[in-house]
Scaffold this motif. Structure first.
Motif, PDB file in Angstrom:
ATOM      1  N   ASP A 102       0.831  -1.207   0.000  1.00 30.85           N
ATOM      2  CA  ASP A 102       0.000   0.000   0.000  1.00 30.85           C
ATOM      3  C   ASP A 102       0.866   1.258   0.000  1.00 30.85           C
ATOM      4  OD1 ASP A 102      -2.274  -1.550   0.017  1.00 30.85           O
ATOM      5  OD2 ASP A 102      -2.629  -1.344   2.181  1.00 30.85           O
ATOM      6  N   ARG A 103       1.976   1.228   0.733  1.00 27.21           N
ATOM      7  CA  ARG A 103       2.843   2.409   0.783  1.00 27.21           C
ATOM      8  C   ARG A 103       3.483   2.686  -0.579  1.00 27.21           C
ATOM      9  NH1 ARG A 103       4.288   0.403   5.978  1.00 27.21           N
ATOM     10  NH2 ARG A 103       6.270  -0.459   5.221  1.00 27.21           N
ATOM     11  N   TYR A 104       3.852   1.630  -1.290  1.00 30.04           N
ATOM     12  CA  TYR A 104       4.382   1.822  -2.639  1.00 30.04           C
ATOM     13  C   TYR A 104       3.310   2.381  -3.580  1.00 30.04           C
ATOM     14  CZ  TYR A 104       8.998  -0.461  -2.413  1.00 30.04           C
ATOM     15  OH  TYR A 104      10.315  -0.756  -2.167  1.00 30.04           O
ATOM     16  N   GLY A 105       2.062   2.000  -3.346  1.00 23.44           N
ATOM     17  CA  GLY A 105       0.972   2.373  -4.239  1.00 23.44           C
ATOM     18  C   GLY A 105       0.515   1.179  -5.037  1.00 23.44           C
ATOM     19  N   ARG A 106      -0.786   0.922  -4.999  1.00 25.02           N
ATOM     20  CA  ARG A 106      -1.341  -0.230  -5.731  1.00 25.02           C
ATOM     21  C   ARG A 106      -1.571   0.147  -7.182  1.00 25.02           C
ATOM     22  NH1 ARG A 106      -1.899  -5.342  -2.963  1.00 25.02           N
ATOM     23  NH2 ARG A 106      -1.832  -4.870  -0.739  1.00 25.02           N
ATOM     24  N   ASN A 107      -0.485   0.417  -7.868  1.00 26.22           N
ATOM     25  CA  ASN A 107      -0.529   0.782  -9.279  1.00 26.22           C
ATOM     26  C   ASN A 107       0.700   0.193  -9.961  1.00 26.22           C
ATOM     27  OD1 ASN A 107       1.696   2.861  -8.953  1.00 26.22           O
ATOM     28  ND2 ASN A 107       0.136   3.754  -7.610  1.00 26.22           N
ATOM     29  N   ILE A 108       0.756   0.304 -11.264  1.00 38.35           N
ATOM     30  CA  ILE A 108       1.822  -0.351 -12.023  1.00 38.35           C
ATOM     31  C   ILE A 108       3.196   0.152 -11.593  1.00 38.35           C
ATOM     32  CG2 ILE A 108       2.787  -0.714 -14.332  1.00 38.35           C
ATOM     33  CD1 ILE A 108      -0.154  -0.372 -15.362  1.00 38.35           C
ATOM     34  N   PHE A 109       3.337   1.472 -11.490  1.00 38.61           N
ATOM     35  CA  PHE A 109       4.645   2.016 -11.149  1.00 38.61           C
ATOM     36  C   PHE A 109       5.048   1.663  -9.721  1.00 38.61           C
ATOM     37  CE2 PHE A 109       7.410   5.454  -9.569  1.00 38.61           C
ATOM     38  CZ  PHE A 109       8.461   5.323 -10.470  1.00 38.61           C
ATOM     39  N   GLY A 110       4.127   1.817  -8.785  1.00 43.54           N
ATOM     40  CA  GLY A 110       4.450   1.516  -7.399  1.00 43.54           C
ATOM     41  C   GLY A 110       4.858   0.069  -7.195  1.00 43.54           C
ATOM     42  N   GLN A 111       4.098  -0.853  -7.763  1.00 41.29           N
ATOM     43  CA  GLN A 111       4.420  -2.268  -7.608  1.00 41.29           C
ATOM     44  C   GLN A 111       5.674  -2.650  -8.397  1.00 41.29           C
ATOM     45  OE1 GLN A 111       2.446  -4.210  -5.241  1.00 41.29           O
ATOM     46  NE2 GLN A 111       2.147  -2.015  -4.906  1.00 41.29           N
ATOM     47  N   SER A 112       5.957  -1.924  -9.476  1.00 42.30           N
ATOM     48  CA  SER A 112       7.197  -2.156 -10.222  1.00 42.30           C
ATOM     49  C   SER A 112       8.413  -1.742  -9.400  1.00 42.30           C
ATOM     50  CB  SER A 112       7.170  -1.388 -11.551  1.00 42.30           C
ATOM     51  OG  SER A 112       6.141  -1.867 -12.400  1.00 42.30           O
ATOM     52  N   CYS A 113       8.273  -0.649  -8.631  1.00 38.33           N
ATOM     53  CA  CYS A 113       9.366  -0.231  -7.747  1.00 38.33           C
ATOM     54  C   CYS A 113       9.608  -1.278  -6.658  1.00 38.33           C
ATOM     55  CB  CYS A 113       9.049   1.124  -7.118  1.00 38.33           C
ATOM     56  SG  CYS A 113       9.205   2.526  -8.255  1.00 38.33           S
ATOM     57  N   LEU A 114       8.534  -1.850  -6.138  1.00 34.81           N
ATOM     58  CA  LEU A 114       8.672  -2.929  -5.158  1.00 34.81           C
ATOM     59  C   LEU A 114       9.388  -4.121  -5.784  1.00 34.81           C
ATOM     60  CD1 LEU A 114       8.154  -4.468  -2.536  1.00 34.81           C
ATOM     61  CD2 LEU A 114       5.801  -4.863  -3.307  1.00 34.81           C
ATOM     62  N   LEU A 115       8.995  -4.475  -6.993  1.00 36.27           N
ATOM     63  CA  LEU A 115       9.655  -5.579  -7.694  1.00 36.27           C
ATOM     64  C   LEU A 115      11.136  -5.271  -7.904  1.00 36.27           C
ATOM     65  CD1 LEU A 115       9.710  -8.239  -9.221  1.00 36.27           C
ATOM     66  CD2 LEU A 115       8.789  -7.050 -11.228  1.00 36.27           C
ATOM     67  N   ALA A 116      11.465  -4.016  -8.205  1.00 31.28           N
ATOM     68  CA  ALA A 116      12.872  -3.635  -8.389  1.00 31.28           C
ATOM     69  C   ALA A 116      13.672  -3.914  -7.128  1.00 31.28           C
ATOM     70  CB  ALA A 116      12.965  -2.165  -8.779  1.00 31.28           C
ATOM     71  N   ARG A 117      13.125  -3.555  -5.970  1.00 28.28           N
ATOM     72  CA  ARG A 117      13.834  -3.842  -4.723  1.00 28.28           C
ATOM     73  C   ARG A 117      14.036  -5.329  -4.533  1.00 28.28           C
ATOM     74  NH1 ARG A 117      12.455  -7.005  -0.525  1.00 28.28           N
ATOM     75  NH2 ARG A 117      10.508  -5.932  -0.116  1.00 28.28           N
ATOM     76  N   ARG A 118      13.021  -6.142  -4.823  1.00 29.65           N
ATOM     77  CA  ARG A 118      13.117  -7.590  -4.667  1.00 29.65           C
ATOM     78  C   ARG A 118      14.161  -8.176  -5.620  1.00 29.65           C
ATOM     79  NH1 ARG A 118       9.273 -10.384  -1.993  1.00 29.65           N
ATOM     80  NH2 ARG A 118       9.315 -12.121  -3.491  1.00 29.65           N
ATOM     81  N   LEU A 119      14.278  -7.618  -6.810  1.00 30.19           N
ATOM     82  CA  LEU A 119      15.262  -8.109  -7.778  1.00 30.19           C
ATOM     83  C   LEU A 119      16.681  -7.747  -7.357  1.00 30.19           C
ATOM     84  CD1 LEU A 119      13.342  -7.268 -11.076  1.00 30.19           C
ATOM     85  CD2 LEU A 119      13.817  -9.558 -10.193  1.00 30.19           C
ATOM     86  N   VAL A 120      16.876  -6.505  -6.920  1.00 28.04           N
ATOM     87  CA  VAL A 120      18.191  -6.087  -6.445  1.00 28.04           C
ATOM     88  C   VAL A 120      18.608  -6.922  -5.243  1.00 28.04           C
ATOM     89  CG1 VAL A 120      19.405  -4.189  -5.289  1.00 28.04           C
ATOM     90  CG2 VAL A 120      18.087  -3.752  -7.371  1.00 28.04           C
TER      91      VAL A 120
END
Length: 422
Positions: A244-262
């Motif tokens: 929810d803090r990232y934002g339930r949208n494409i960009f927000g969840q993509s940023c979360l995915l970026a952290r998980r990948l790094v």
């Protein structure tokens, strides 16, 4: 209590062999610097937005970036970008490769160049992942160029609709990694063995880029299929509160995915913010209604980027991860008759954050009306060289091009910004 452990940790964070990564936040269309990080309060060009104080003394951002204002000690706005190209496609290529198009030379995009230098053979995931890239950008700006298909990005979320409030986890899944229904592991391995044998025979008589590209794609897919690292793409493993803090949208969840990948060793991840309603090909291309569009885009950008920085810090990744915010150019300080801002490469802003830079300061300066750079101009080559240094890469390293000529990662005349490097 002796201070030995903190000193050891600090030394390790600057060690040349430490694992480093880069997350590129690509603002497709060119974001308005005057309404985000280089505001001109009191001038007619400033527009209606107010600026607010940040966590860094003397540094002020737009009122529509309140979460980032609280993280400003980690950010370095470079307010003196001075480039030449004002066309979306050509400017994107210049900013992503560091070079203008020159005849037959096929320049690699930044993600391919840097991931090649940072990649670890121990990581099962591809070294370069591009999330929800702009479909209208063309292949040139996102191509591995003369580095070849081995250094092409794994593209996730390709073709997802540019509507930020429409999101489901399937949009960011890697497709076709599961075996067909009814095919067990033994049978799948037998099929893969047969495929490898046939492709080896084919490659022996028809070598070349298309054949290598095909084999590379299969090899990467098989390696991911057999690895637990693929769980990085399962965002359901994160808490609802964090998502929810990232934002339930494409960009927000993509940023979360970026952290998980790094976190799992991927050295370069690109996340694009293309738009929020799908009404225009390049989301930040605000020729009309600039202020409404920028306000809405910042409403998506601000919580996602700020949460990414905090999340990286929580996972002890911020000191080794450089976050780059940029587009292909900026926007005109002068407001046009449609309440918009047009293409403007002459004086604009990029932002670096996290590992390798000293945050809490701005670099460069534009005139009172924002129409020109008055202190410390920075070219695209200078920016690439600065990014390289922040990541522990020598920008003068060379790769052999497709025309048989060695090409340096950054232009030989590039000057890294020493004042902001840690």
């Amino acid at each position: 209590m002796s201070g030995w452990l903190p000193a050891l940790a600090a030394d390790g964070s600057h060690h040349p062999d430490r694992k480093r990564a880069c997350i590129l936040l690509w603002m497709s269309g060119g974001a308005s610097q005057t309404d985000t990080f280089d505001m001109k309060p009191g001038h007619a060009n400033g527009g209606p937005f107010k600026e607010v104080a940040t966590s860094a003394t003397g540094l002020r951002f737009s009122e529509h970036l309140p979460h980032l204002a609280k993280m400003a000690e980690h950010l370095v706005p470079i307010r003196s970008m001075k480039t030449k190209e004002g066309d979306h496609l050509r400017a994107s290529q210049v900013m992503k490769t560091g070079y203008p198009a020159q005849g037959p030379i096929s320049y690699p995009t930044m993600g391919s160049l840097l991931s090649k230098e940072l990649a670890s053979p121990e990581v099962d995931l591809p070294s370069f992942v591009s999330i929800a890239p702009n479909q209208f950008l063309g292949s040139t700006a996102n191509s591995p160029g003369f580095l070849g298909p081995k250094h092409a990005p794994l593209v996730v979320g390709n073709g997802v609709p540019m509507v930020q409030n429409q999101f489901n986890d399937a949009m960011l899944k890697v497709q076709n990694l599961d075996a067909p229904r009814g095919v067990d592991l033994v049978r799948a391995n037998a099929r893969l063995g047969l495929l490898d044998h046939l492709e080896e025979d084919f490659a022996s008589v028809r070598p070349g880029i298309p054949t290598n590209s095909h084999r590379t794609a299969y090899e990467q897919a098989v390696r991911m299929m057999r690895s637990s690292a693929i769980e990085a793409f399962d965002l359901g493993n994160e808490t609802d509160q964090l998502r929810d803090r990232y934002g339930r949208n494409i960009f927000g969840q993509s940023c979360l995915l970026a952290r998980r990948l790094v976190e799992r060793g991927v050295p370069f991840v690109e996340v694009a913010l293309n738009g929020i309603n799908g009404s225009q090909a390049f989301g930040w291309d605000t020729h009309r209604n600039n202020f409404d569009i920028v306000k809405n885009l910042c409403g998506v950008l601000d919580p996602a980027w700020a949460t990414l920085i905090n999340d990286l810090k929580t996972h002890d990744l911020l000191d080794s991860t450089l976050v780059v915010w940029m587009g292909e150019f900026g926007r005109t300080p002068i407001i046009n008759n449609g309440k918009g801002r047009d293409h403007f490469p002459a004086a604009w802003t990029t932002v670096l954050a996290g590992g390798g830079v000293r945050g809490g300061q701005a670099y460069g300066k534009t005139s009172k009306d924002g129409g020109g750079v008055v202190e410390n101009p920075v070219s695209e080559a200078d920016l690439i060289a600065t990014i390289c240094h922040a990541l522990g890469i020598d920008p003068m390293d060379q790769n052999m091009s497709n025309v048989g000529r060695p090409i340096r990662i950054a232009d030989p005349d590039a000057k890294p910004i020493e004042e902001i490097l840690s």
